[in-house]
Enzyme design. Structure first.
Site, PDB file in Angstrom:
ATOM      1  CG  ASP A  22      -1.699   1.220   1.426  1.00 43.83           C
ATOM      2  OD1 ASP A  22      -2.343   1.648   0.455  1.00 43.83           O
ATOM      3  OD2 ASP A  22      -1.675   1.801   2.532  1.00 43.83           O
ATOM      4  CG  ASP A  24      -1.902   7.675   0.826  1.00 47.51           C
ATOM      5  OD1 ASP A  24      -0.934   8.429   0.615  1.00 47.51           O
ATOM      6  OD2 ASP A  24      -2.923   7.680   0.115  1.00 47.51           O
TER       7      ASP A  24
END
Length: 259
Positions: A22, A24
Site C-alpha cells: 500500500d 499512504d
C-alpha cells in the site's frame, strides 16, 4: 560446431516472491492527500468541501478537492514539492534497500487508492521507482489548464471496497496474469504490506504460505485481530504486525533462510 540450444540459453529464473505495498501510511508516513492540501494558501479545505464527502466515494471527493486547489491557484510545482516532502514511514527505505539487494528473489508492486502522480513523484524522489514492476492506482495527470485530473482505476462488483478500486480484484488478476507470463510458474509466496481497512480485502485472497503485514495499531491490524477472534472468519495467511520496515526485513530474512 555450435552447442545445443539448451547449453547456450540458460533457463530463465523467476523471482520467487511477490511483495505488494500500500502507499499512504505504509510507504509514506501520512496520507498524501492530506499532505497536498497543505499547499493551499490557508493550508486547509473549506468546511463545505470537507462535508461533501460520501462514504465509499473518496475518489469522487478527491476529484473535487483537486478542482478547488486549481481554482485557488495551487500550481503543479507546489503540489510536486508537497508530495516530495512527505516523510517515509520508519524503516521503509531500509526495507527497499534489502529488497533491492535481493532483487533476484522479490518482485515488487504498489496497490494503492492514492493516485499515479503522487506515487510516482514520491518514489522518484526517494530513488526507488525502478524497483517496482507495477503500480496499480488511480490515474492522475495535469491537464493544459494546470489542474491535476484524477480518474477512477476501474469498476468492480466487490461490496467491501470503494466504487473506484478493489485491491483484491487487482491482486487476483495480477497473480493470474503473471503466472501465465511466467510459463505457469506461480509465486512461492505473496507478501502484502498495508495499514488501512481497504487492505483487508486483498489480504483475504492470500493463502496459508503467504503473509499479511499490517502496520501495528492501524485499522488493518485492528480488523485482523477482530477477524482472528471470530470463529467465522476464514483468514488463511500468516499475520505479522510491524512498526518499522526493519520488522518486515527480519521476517523476510527468516523466510529466505528456509530455502
Amino acid at each position: 560446431m555450435t552447442a545445443p540450444p539448451s547449453l547456450t540459453h540458460a533457463v530463465p529464473q523467476h523471482q520467487r516472491f511477490l511483495v505488494l505495498f500500500d502507499f499512504d501510511e505504509t510507504v509514506i508516513n501520512e496520507n498524501s492527500d492530506d499532505a497536498v492540501v497543505r499547499a493551499l494558501p490557508g493550508q486547509q479545505l473549506p468546511e463545505w468541501l470537507r462535508n461533501s464527502y460520501r462514504e465509499g466515494h473518496y475518489n469522487e471527493y478527491m476529484q473535487k478537492v483537486l478542482v478547488y486547489m486549481a481554482e485557488q491557484g495551487v500550481s503543479e510545482d507546489s503540489i510536486h514539492s508537497a508530495v516530495e516532502e512527505i516523510p517515509p514511514t520508519p524503516g521503509l527505505l531500509y526495507l527497499f534497500q534489502y529488497l533491492q539487494s535481493h532483487e533476484q528473489d522479490f518482485e515488487l508492486a504498489v496497490v494503492s487508492d492514492a493516485n499515479m502522480y503522487f506515487i510516482e513523484t514520491w518514489l522518484e524522489r526517494a530513488g526507488v521507482r525502478h524497483i517496482f514492476r507495477k503500480i496499480f492506482t488511480n490515474p492522475a495527470s495535469f491537464d493544459v489548464t494546470g489542474r491535476l485530473v484524477l480518474l477512477p482505476f476501474h469498476s468492480h462488483s466487490c461490496c467491501r471496497c470503494p466504487d473506484n478500486l478493489c485491491k483484491q480484484v487487482i491482486l487476483r488478476e495480477y497473480l493470474a496474469g503473471r503466472q501465465k507470463e511466467r510459463g505457469g510458474a506461480p509465486f512461492q509466496r505473496v507478501f502484502y504490506i498495508g495499514d488501512g481497512a481497504n487492505d483487508i480485502c486483498p489480504s483475504l485472497a492470500l493463502g496459508p504460505r503467504d503473509t499479511a503485514f499490517p502496520r501495528r495499531d492501524f485499522p488493518m491490524h485492528r480488523l485482523l485481530l477482530e477477524m482472528q477472534q471470530s470463529q467465522a472468519a476464514m483468514f488463511k495467511a500468516n499475520i505479522v504486525p510491524w512498526v518499522s520496515g526493519e520488522d518486515i526485513v527480519d521476517c523476510l530474512k527468516k523466510i529466505m533462510e528456509e530455502r
